[in-house]
Scaffold this active site. Structure first.
Site, PDB file in Angstrom:
ATOM      1  N   PRO A  91      -4.056  10.068   8.874  1.00  0.00           N
ATOM      2  CA  PRO A  91      -4.406  10.647  10.186  1.00  0.00           C
ATOM      3  C   PRO A  91      -5.148   9.609  11.025  1.00  0.00           C
ATOM      4  O   PRO A  91      -6.263   9.231  10.680  1.00  0.00           O
ATOM      5  CB  PRO A  91      -5.287  11.843   9.835  1.00  0.00           C
ATOM      6  CG  PRO A  91      -5.580  11.737   8.390  1.00  0.00           C
ATOM      7  CD  PRO A  91      -4.780  10.658   7.761  1.00  0.00           C
TER       8      PRO A  91
ATOM      9  N   ASP B  58      -8.480   5.492   9.673  1.00  0.00           N
ATOM     10  CA  ASP B  58      -7.889   6.545   8.837  1.00  0.00           C
ATOM     11  C   ASP B  58      -8.951   7.608   8.596  1.00  0.00           C
ATOM     12  O   ASP B  58      -9.917   7.389   7.864  1.00  0.00           O
ATOM     13  CB  ASP B  58      -7.433   5.898   7.516  1.00  0.00           C
ATOM     14  CG  ASP B  58      -6.746   6.892   6.588  1.00  0.00           C
ATOM     15  OD1 ASP B  58      -6.835   8.111   6.836  1.00  0.00           O
ATOM     16  OD2 ASP B  58      -6.112   6.423   5.604  1.00  0.00           O
ATOM     17  N   HIS B  59      -8.761   8.757   9.185  1.00  0.00           N
ATOM     18  CA  HIS B  59      -9.807   9.783   9.156  1.00  0.00           C
ATOM     19  C   HIS B  59      -9.980  10.404   7.771  1.00  0.00           C
ATOM     20  O   HIS B  59     -10.936  11.138   7.521  1.00  0.00           O
ATOM     21  CB  HIS B  59      -9.514  10.867  10.203  1.00  0.00           C
ATOM     22  CG  HIS B  59     -10.747  11.527  10.742  1.00  0.00           C
ATOM     23  ND1 HIS B  59     -11.907  11.673  10.004  1.00  0.00           N
ATOM     24  CD2 HIS B  59     -11.012  12.084  11.965  1.00  0.00           C
ATOM     25  CE1 HIS B  59     -12.820  12.293  10.722  1.00  0.00           C
ATOM     26  NE2 HIS B  59     -12.306  12.552  11.934  1.00  0.00           N
ATOM     27  N   ARG B  60      -9.062  10.105   6.872  1.00  0.00           N
ATOM     28  CA  ARG B  60      -9.249  10.608   5.515  1.00  0.00           C
ATOM     29  C   ARG B  60     -10.426   9.893   4.862  1.00  0.00           C
ATOM     30  O   ARG B  60     -11.113  10.447   4.006  1.00  0.00           O
ATOM     31  CB  ARG B  60      -7.991  10.322   4.657  1.00  0.00           C
ATOM     32  CG  ARG B  60      -6.797  11.134   5.055  1.00  0.00           C
ATOM     33  CD  ARG B  60      -5.589  10.720   4.228  1.00  0.00           C
ATOM     34  NE  ARG B  60      -5.311   9.281   4.358  1.00  0.00           N
ATOM     35  CZ  ARG B  60      -4.363   8.643   3.678  1.00  0.00           C
ATOM     36  NH1 ARG B  60      -3.616   9.301   2.812  1.00  0.00           N
ATOM     37  NH2 ARG B  60      -4.155   7.348   3.850  1.00  0.00           N
ATOM     38  N   VAL B  61     -10.640   8.644   5.262  1.00  0.00           N
ATOM     39  CA  VAL B  61     -11.607   7.792   4.576  1.00  0.00           C
ATOM     40  C   VAL B  61     -12.829   7.529   5.448  1.00  0.00           C
ATOM     41  O   VAL B  61     -13.950   7.404   4.967  1.00  0.00           O
ATOM     42  CB  VAL B  61     -10.951   6.441   4.214  1.00  0.00           C
ATOM     43  CG1 VAL B  61     -11.821   5.664   3.249  1.00  0.00           C
ATOM     44  CG2 VAL B  61      -9.568   6.653   3.645  1.00  0.00           C
TER      45      VAL B  61
END
Lengths: 458, 327
Positions: free
Chosen positions: A255, A430-433
């Site tokens: 994302p 990367d919005h996951r991280v």
């Protein structure tokens, strides 16, 4: 005994290599270290050197053939040694190996240790076959062998229906018909060719699945809005194909969130002017903003290690090194050479290295290690009339910095409007991280460093 | 067209040849008034007289020796042995003399003789009167070996044998004598060394000789009901052997069964099998070659045991199914 020559695995993402040219002919003698052939991988063109000395006994692939990694592409041995007529299939165990040196010669004993029985490995992988146990050879009738020879089929892949699994003529024919071109009427073939439709996937409505024109037309994709029948068509391959795959993969798995900020480059321009002469004298290259931004980014990353990360499975890897990828446009694609340990290098060293890597990238001369190990990437479009853009993350990294042009704009300074050289930075992460706030803090830090570049000395 | 039995066809060939050529004469035990052990020469003494239908003492050595000598002087003798088993007594003359003379004299002397003799089992004649010894003869350089299976072939091949300037062993299978087929009245001969395709098929080639041709045909009819198409080749002459017809057939069907009544061990089937294995047809084989032959026992007197000792129709059917994985 003849030694296999394998398609090397040159990067973590490499799955196939395209044969560009052979430097040796069958029958030529080969020394250790002699260049054998050149391949195109997903990233580079590279010459593969021989690990063996002897006579090049066999080459199985020609120009433009795509060969999966660890497949046997030829044999080196003594003159007159017998090698298989057809390339042996992929050696199951070797394909699992990451390490090139390990995968070069899969020994039967190694396979055993890994719990792979000898019989599960096709006979040909164990070399010229003279030492291989008889039971590894596929049992096949002379007729089956003849048909396999004529149809270019590897017998080991054919299931045998005869006594004790003996492969018979009919088995090979059935295998051949299920693995060759589908039956189609001449008209259907013509239509399929004209429309660029693959016959392989089409279900024929004729007798025994024969494909008719109507089947081809039914299977056709909706016509493109722009009729491009007359346009040039170029097959996506090599770098182009990889860029396409990786960009798609990155955009669909990570994302992306992009933050932008505007940087006043007045001070940085001043610094560049002051350093330009001495660096050019020292290195022969002109210092560009890219190196300054590279150095500033490394400085900011050092203070924000939570941006210098990768996602591996379920784990976030915090990188100790700050290795910055530099997106370079090349013919037909994009390459990202990596400048290692940027935080430990001065601007003149960076200038020399960036210029060298940029040229190597454009000349397709980058070595695998010059393209791997990046932790963060910078994509600079400042030489174009681009103010801002949203770069796509170069996975497995977690963030990328997009750099726009430096443009004089009216800005408010202490209650007055002044013209200042402004530059937009876009940070995709990367919005996951990485969450928004740490990303914003990093970008703010970077802006701060670029606006007060003497901080780089600290 | 009229039909003749195999026995009548042999007699007609003999009579026609004798009418045509005064040098041709027959010698053997009881062939005159009695008409021979199986009646082949019955009635011939009336037409040709005792000079040309000569009864002999009970000595195969004497009969064969006389024939070799007569042939060397320019006659064309046909000797009849009552049972092919007795060829052992004629062996010295056949193997050491008849077969070699033309070679030893550099072609200056020739031995144009035919040894006719009934062979095979099936008549309850037991161990000393039922053997099939054609492989012995085929092994000897200089002898030609003929094994007709039908009346038509018997007439044509016998005429070719009589016309041949070399010694020919002409085997007449006892069980074939009563089989019938269309036989033209006019003169015709079938060249030695030309096989006959007795039945066309696509799935398996059966090479059969003598009475086994008939058994193979019966088996083929049965197999056809199960959708198995059998091609039957009758070589008709073992020496010379028409390898080409057999090779072409095996290339077509990819499978070969050889059937003969003679003991399988050392039998002529091995020769045919290895001919195929050595030939271009090897690459067309889709199963191991199968040989069916007699058991390695003297032919028993008991009719059931006699049957069990040599291949029967059922054996051929099973062999074909086995070679086609259709068991």
């Amino acid at each position: 005994m003849a030694k296999e020559i394998f398609m090397p695995k040159l990067s973590s993402t490499m799955e196939v290599g395209t044969m560009i040219q052979w430097f040796k002919n069958e029958g030529d003698s080969v020394e250790v270290g002699d260049p054998l052939f050149e391949i195109m991988t997903d990233k580079i063109n590279i010459e593969v050197e021989s690990y063996e000395e002897g006579i090049l006994l066999k080459k199985y692939f020609e120009e433009d053939d795509e060969v999966p990694i660890n497949h046997v592409v030829g044999y080196i041995g003594e003159a007159g040694e017998r090698v298989p007529d057809d390339p042996p299939g992929e050696s199951g165990a070797a394909a699992e190996e990451e390490d090139l040196s390990d995968s070069r010669q899969p020994e039967v004993s190694d396979l055993k240790e890994q719990g792979i029985s000898e019989t599960s490995v096709p006979n040909e992988t164990s070399g010229a076959g003279e030492n291989s146990p008889l039971e590894e050879k596929p049992r096949a009738t002379p007729a089956a062998r003849r048909v396999a020879r004529e149809e270019n089929i590897v017998l080991a892949e054919v299931p045998g229906s005869g006594p004790n699994g003996r492969i018979q003529q009919g088995d090979v024919m059935a295998f051949a018909s299920s693995h060759t071109a589908p039956k189609a009427t001449p008209l259907a073939k013509k239509v399929a060719e004209a429309e660029g439709v693959e016959l392989q996937g089409i279900k024929g409505t004729g007798s025994q699945g024969k494909i008719y024109r109507s089947d081809v037309e039914g299977a056709k994709q909706p016509a493109p809005i722009l009729a491009s029948a007359g346009g040039k068509r170029v097959k996506m391959e090599g770098i182009r194909k990889v860029v396409a795959q990786r960009m798609h993969q990155s955009k669909t798995t990570a994302p992306h969130v992009t933050l932008t900020t505007e940087v006043d480059m007045t001070e940085a321009i001043g610094m560049r002017k002051q350093l330009l002469g001495s660096i050019e004298q020292q290195t022969g290259f002109r210092l560009s903003y890219t190196e300054i931004i590279l150095k500033a980014s490394a400085s900011a990353l050092k203070l924000h290690p939570n941006i210098n990360v990768s996602l591996e499975g379920n784990e976030i890897v915090f990188h100790e090194e700050i290795n910055l990828g530099l997106a370079v446009a090349v013919d037909n694609g994009l390459m990202v050479p990596v400048v290692k340990n940027v935080d430990q290098k001065g601007l003149s060293e960076l200038t020399a290295e960036c210029k060298r890597l940029g040229k190597a990238a454009r000349d397709s001369k980058l070595k695998p290690d010059e393209m791997s190990g990046g932790t963060f990437t910078i994509s600079n479009l400042g030489m174009y009339a681009i103010d801002a853009f949203t770069p796509v993350i170069n996975q497995p990294e977690s963030a990328i910095l997009g750099v726009g042009r430096i443009n004089e704009k009216p800005v408010g300074v202490n209650g007055a409007i002044e013209l200042r050289p402004m530059m937009v930075l876009s940070l995709s992460f990367d919005h996951r991280v990485i969450d928004g706030a740490p990303a914003a803090a990093f970008l703010t830090e970077l802006k701060e460093v670029l606006e007060h570049p003497y901080k780089l000395l600290v | 067209m009229r039909e003749l039995t195999y026995l009548e066809a042999v007699r007609e060939a003999l009579s026609q040849e004798m009418r045509q050529n005064d040098d041709v004469f027959i010698l053997g035990e009881d062939i005159g008034v009695y008409g021979g052990a199986f009646g082949v020469t019955r009635g011939m003494i009336e037409e040709f007289g005792p000079e040309r239908i000569r009864n002999t003492p009970i000595s195969e050595a004497a009969i064969s020796g006389t024939a070799v000598g007569a042939a060397l002087t320019g006659m064309r003798p046909i000797l009849e042995l009552q049972f092919s088993d007795f060829i052992t007594i004629a062996m010295d003359n056949m193997v050491n003399q008849a077969a070699k003379i033309r070679y030893m004299y550099g072609g200056k002397g020739k031995v144009p003789m035919v040894l006719r003799t009934p062979a095979g089992s099936g008549t309850g004649a037991a161990a000393q009167h039922s053997q099939s010894l054609e492989a012995w003869m085929a092994h000897v350089p200089g002898l030609k070996v003929v094994q007709p299976s039908t009346a038509y072939d018997a007439k044509g091949l016998l005429k070719a044998a009589i016309d041949d300037d070399n010694p020919v062993i002409f085997y007449e299978h006892k069980l074939c004598y009563k089989t019938k087929s269309e036989v033209p009245e006019e003169q015709y001969s079938i060249p030695l060394g030309k096989a006959d395709i007795k039945r066309e098929g696509t799935d398996v080639t059966i090479v059969a000789t003598a009475i086994m041709v008939h058994k193979a045909l019966e088996a083929a009819a049965e197999l056809e009901k199960e959708g198995i198409s059998v091609e039957i080749i009758d070589p008709r002459t073992l020496v010379p052997l028409d390898t080409e017809t057999i090779i072409q057939s095996v290339k077509k069907t990819s499978r070969l069964i050889v059937v003969h009544e003679a003991v399988k061990r050392g039998g002529f089937g091995g020769e045919i099998a290895s001919t195929i294995a050595e030939s271009e047809a090897f690459d067309y084989l889709d199963a191991p070659i199968k040989r069916l032959g007699g058991k390695a026992v003297p032919i028993p007197y008991n009719p059931e045991l006699e049957k069990a000792a040599v291949p029967q129709v059922g054996d051929i059917v099973s062999a074909a199914k086995e070679i086609l994985n259709r068991q």
